[in-house]
Design an enzyme around this catalytic site. Sequence first.
Site, PDB file in Angstrom:
ATOM      1  N   ASP A  35      36.420  23.666 -67.939  1.00 46.88           N
ATOM      2  CA  ASP A  35      36.288  22.331 -69.010  1.00 46.88           C
ATOM      3  C   ASP A  35      35.477  21.405 -68.345  1.00 46.88           C
ATOM      4  O   ASP A  35      35.405  21.469 -67.088  1.00 46.88           O
ATOM      5  CB  ASP A  35      37.746  21.851 -68.894  1.00 46.88           C
ATOM      6  CG  ASP A  35      38.425  21.250 -67.753  1.00 46.88           C
ATOM      7  OD1 ASP A  35      38.136  21.981 -66.719  1.00 46.88           O
ATOM      8  OD2 ASP A  35      39.244  20.465 -67.665  1.00 46.88           O
TER       9      ASP A  35
ATOM     10  N   GLU B 171      40.914  21.622 -65.313  1.00 50.05           N
ATOM     11  CA  GLU B 171      40.608  20.941 -63.912  1.00 50.05           C
ATOM     12  C   GLU B 171      40.684  19.333 -64.119  1.00 50.05           C
ATOM     13  O   GLU B 171      41.002  18.727 -63.161  1.00 50.05           O
ATOM     14  CB  GLU B 171      39.648  21.663 -63.089  1.00 50.05           C
ATOM     15  CG  GLU B 171      39.380  21.055 -61.979  1.00 50.05           C
ATOM     16  CD  GLU B 171      38.441  19.760 -61.515  1.00 50.05           C
ATOM     17  OE1 GLU B 171      38.500  19.366 -60.516  1.00 50.05           O
ATOM     18  OE2 GLU B 171      37.854  19.494 -62.671  1.00 50.05           O
TER      19      GLU B 171
END
Length: 522
Positions: free
Chosen positions: A144, A209
């Site tokens: 991400d 994350e």
Amino acid sequence: MTERSAKLNILKFVKIVSFSLLLVILGFFVAATVRTLTFDVNAGLQLAHWEKTNNIASDINQHQREELLANFRDAIRIPTVSTTETQLNTTALREFDSLLRKAFPTVFSSHLVQHEVVANYSHLFWVPGSDLALVPYMLLAHIDVVPAEERDGWEAPPFSAKEINGFIYGRGTIDNKQSVMGILQALEYLLIRGYSPRRGFFIGLGHDEEVSGFQGAMNIVRVLKKKGVQLAFVLDEGLAVLDGVISGLQGPAALIGISEKGLATVKLSVSKAPGHSSMPPSESSIGILAGAVKRLEENPMPRLFGEGPERGTFEHLAHKFRLPLKFVMSNMWLFSPLLGRVMERRPDTNAFVRTTTAITMFNSGVKVNILPSQAEAYVNLRIHSAQSLQEVLELIQSTVGDERVKMELVDGFDPLPVSSYDETSFGFQIIKKTVLDQFPQVTVAPGICIGNTDSRHYTDLAKDIYRFAPTWFRPGDAQRFHGINERISKKNYEELVVFYFNLIQNCDIKDLPSPHSAGHEL
């Protein structure tokens, strides 16, 4: 006669004290000078006799170069944005899953690789080694990215992967799709060339994350715990190769993160009876809270430079500074307080000196003629390794010093444990050797991550956690991280693939060599 004798005695005593003090200062100076001329803790195992392995050469031909860049561009074009813990672009994450399977067919089809999807969008790979006595290690990266808008001033659309002057622009180029794709691309090439590891390893790719990794990384850890896995070391994103960034340093430095600062998000609030603005009290809720916030800004957390592992960074780099900085860096035992005072003058270096205090949100009021009953502010603190979360909370309370201001801990954790980095540290030395073999002009040193990574969830599985990727940062590049015009050069991305290609093979040795022997071979 007595008075004269007393004066002579006092004069003699002053002379003796002055001479003794001069001798002490001279002794300190001689010791510091000798240390400056001989001090080099960075040599490590560079001259050691390394265990021989049959490493596959990392030659990349033109076809592979075009292939790896095309795969990387495709990854950047997928907007895998995480906005909040509940706002993830799941459509993009599913598209990214398809891309991985298409880009790395050998990884997903090899009998040597076990793969599972975790928490719907994260990936866990296990590549067993032939020697079951060797403890496995783990490589981490995250899929991400943070949001990005072209209107913020990007030179190229943030999900275009457009090339400008040899650089690929786009969100995720340095945080952290370069590692996601680099690790899998390296494994793909190794498997194609018949590689079978001696030491087993895991690859964990988290999908959230940027919003703390509570779904991706934490569920990967749960899977590994159920399997009873313990790891020799973990390598995640974090620090980089700094070229021309550290003032006075001769040549680039590769900083390997050995710890992360802790975190605290604190909510401060004040409640008072509402009223009309025509009859204001002597102190409003906004005024009281503003005073508290001002006190926090005017009274920063204590200077702690030299009391944490950041001292090791400068000691490892000392021999690469010119005089007089070399004299200072070689004698941190003497100059830590002075260097700390210098570093606290700039926001980017102040972060290494203390727990930082940032007022990030301030909310109050609904109408211009109404006295608000409620005022609240949020304070974000990054905790120095020499402090604990509890100590920081107590300091905030005492600095605010007003019972009318309520303090609430929204989120927080202590600084992460400091991983080993001496000559017996397997993970650190393998990473260091891989860097030096590929970039012999670089100086390697331990460092501290001032941000946080998915690796903080892995502390139960590994004693040693490192945070590094050989992404090259030059002056101004650090501002691209979570900022505008994030980019990586095509050459540097290829270097990342080669780094992981060699690192995986270098981990196949059984033991580190004894330091300072005559040979150096692998």
